[in-house]
Motif scaffolding. Structure first.
Motif, PDB file in Angstrom:
ATOM      1  N   SER A 107      38.643  46.711  40.326  1.00  0.00           N
ATOM      2  CA  SER A 107      39.186  46.813  38.549  1.00  0.00           C
ATOM      3  C   SER A 107      39.481  47.632  37.628  1.00  0.00           C
ATOM      4  CB  SER A 107      40.737  45.662  38.930  1.00  0.00           C
ATOM      5  OG  SER A 107      41.278  45.766  39.569  1.00  0.00           O
TER       6      SER A 107
ATOM      7  N   GLU B 125      50.265  53.216  41.522  1.00  0.00           N
ATOM      8  CA  GLU B 125      51.743  52.435  41.006  1.00  0.00           C
ATOM      9  C   GLU B 125      51.400  51.696  40.642  1.00  0.00           C
ATOM     10  OE1 GLU B 125      52.849  51.378  45.160  1.00  0.00           O
ATOM     11  OE2 GLU B 125      54.048  53.643  44.933  1.00  0.00           O
ATOM     12  N   SER B 126      49.254  50.814  40.731  1.00  0.00           N
ATOM     13  CA  SER B 126      49.546  49.494  40.101  1.00  0.00           C
ATOM     14  C   SER B 126      48.180  50.255  38.556  1.00  0.00           C
ATOM     15  CB  SER B 126      47.957  48.999  40.788  1.00  0.00           C
ATOM     16  OG  SER B 126      47.939  49.121  41.806  1.00  0.00           O
TER      17      SER B 126
ATOM     18  N   PRO C 230      46.042  43.082  47.002  1.00  0.00           N
ATOM     19  CA  PRO C 230      45.866  43.822  45.864  1.00  0.00           C
ATOM     20  C   PRO C 230      45.503  43.839  44.392  1.00  0.00           C
ATOM     21  CG  PRO C 230      46.795  41.127  45.747  1.00  0.00           C
ATOM     22  CD  PRO C 230      46.434  41.910  47.392  1.00  0.00           C
ATOM     23  N   LEU C 231      45.242  44.809  43.526  1.00  0.00           N
ATOM     24  CA  LEU C 231      44.762  45.126  42.919  1.00  0.00           C
ATOM     25  C   LEU C 231      45.042  44.308  41.593  1.00  0.00           C
ATOM     26  CD1 LEU C 231      45.591  48.833  42.830  1.00  0.00           C
ATOM     27  CD2 LEU C 231      43.165  47.103  43.531  1.00  0.00           C
ATOM     28  N   GLN C 232      43.602  43.939  41.107  1.00  0.00           N
ATOM     29  CA  GLN C 232      43.917  43.066  39.920  1.00  0.00           C
ATOM     30  C   GLN C 232      43.649  43.170  38.513  1.00  0.00           C
ATOM     31  OE1 GLN C 232      40.755  41.285  41.813  1.00  0.00           O
ATOM     32  NE2 GLN C 232      40.907  39.944  42.589  1.00  0.00           N
ATOM     33  N   ALA C 233      44.541  43.085  37.671  1.00  0.00           N
ATOM     34  CA  ALA C 233      44.842  43.535  36.707  1.00  0.00           C
ATOM     35  C   ALA C 233      42.637  43.077  35.539  1.00  0.00           C
ATOM     36  CB  ALA C 233      45.221  43.581  35.551  1.00  0.00           C
TER      37      ALA C 233
END
Length: 308
Positions: A209, A233-234, A305-308
């Motif tokens: 990320s 979307e992320s 899932p992509l991490q912030a």
């Protein structure tokens, strides 16, 4: 009615008995198979461990209070000078960040069994053995023998900035990588190496990320479109999606599409061709490129899932 009931009862009892006998028979086979497996495992462990120690000891010497693991650990310690350091995911991320910030080219490629078997053609392994052990290669775009594919892949590996190699010492992984490098005169100590699973490590350690944040990201490969959608979307700034890479011999056409894109970082998930594409993106376009592999699948499926 009595005859029918008797017939049905007899049929049911007979079927039940037959099923029980069948189950007993199957259970017997399972037990035999398990016993055979355990025997083979026991023999294999001896041949691959204690048998080697026995061979190294003289006829009048034994080493009764030392395990195979202890012997190996001592041997590795004694060979410390020959150990080669692999860049960690953090170090690879650092080099990618530096390249992105300074707008310098950098390619990170990875070698798995498919790439190594392709490179081994007519140099390390006979063609027939590669056909047998690399039945998946044709699906990956390499129809053995394919010397043109081998040579193009080899050139990319030699030129790539960071090369991921398998850490596991299995026949078609690190052991084959060693044979391939030696066959082509590639020096392990002069090449910048990392773990071939670095694509996963970059995600797991939270670097992915950070690499994409605030940068235009190009995705390349057969899953480029769905990956682009998930990334967008992320919150990732997706510069474009170049889809459909039909093997190594499709690289020139794909590069033609990539040259028309404006991006900072390329994530390439295209099987064996990804090595050549990532190298070409860096060398010809001066960009940062990462051989992304099946990390793309994991993100699309929601497994990563992509991490912030």
């Amino acid at each position: 009615m009595g005859h029918q009931e008797g017939y049905s009862k007899g049929y049911e009892d007979g079927s039940k008995q037959a099923e029980e006998e069948k189950t007993d028979h199957s259970h017997g086979w399972e037990l035999a198979e398990k016993a055979g497996y355990e025997k083979g495992l026991k023999i294999g462990r001896y041949e691959g461990g204690d048998a080697i120690i026995d061979e190294q000891l003289s006829e009048t010497h034994v080493l009764p209070d030392t395990s195979v693991a202890q012997v190996i650990a001592s041997g590795i310690a004694a060979l410390g000078e020959r150990i080669i350091h692999l860049l960690t995911a953090e170090q690879v991320a650092g080099r990618l960040l530096e390249a992105l910030e300074q707008r310098k080219p950098l390619s990170v490629v990875r070698l798995g069994d498919g790439e190594l078997l392709t490179l081994a053609q007519e140099s390390v392994l006979p063609t027939e053995q590669i056909r047998q052990e690399g039945g998946f290669l044709e699906y990956a775009g390499v129809k053995v023998p394919d010397i043109a594919a081998r040579d193009r892949l080899l050139a990319a590996v030699k030129r790539a900035d960071i090369v991921g190699i398998p850490k596991l010492r299995q026949p078609n992984y690190q052991r084959l990588a060693t044979d391939v490098f030696q066959s082509y005169g590639i020096d392990f100590r002069s090449k910048v190496l990392t773990d071939s699973l670095v694509n996963y490590r970059l995600y797991q350690d939270g670097h992915l990320s950070r690499l994409m944040k605030g940068r235009k990201v190009l995705v390349v490969g057969n899953l480029a479109q769905p990956l682009a959608e998930v990334l967008a979307e992320s919150g990732v700034a997706v510069a474009g999606a170049v889809a459909q890479v039909q093997g190594i011999h499709d690289v020139d056409r794909v590069m033609g599409e990539i040259r028309g894109q404006n991006f900072d970082l390329a994530l390439v998930s295209a099987g064996i061709a990804a090595v050549i594409l990532a190298d070409a993106i860096a060398a010809e376009m001066g960009k940062a490129a990462l051989d992304f592999g099946h990390m793309a699948n994991a993100i699309i499926k929601g497994e990563a899932p992509l991490q912030a």
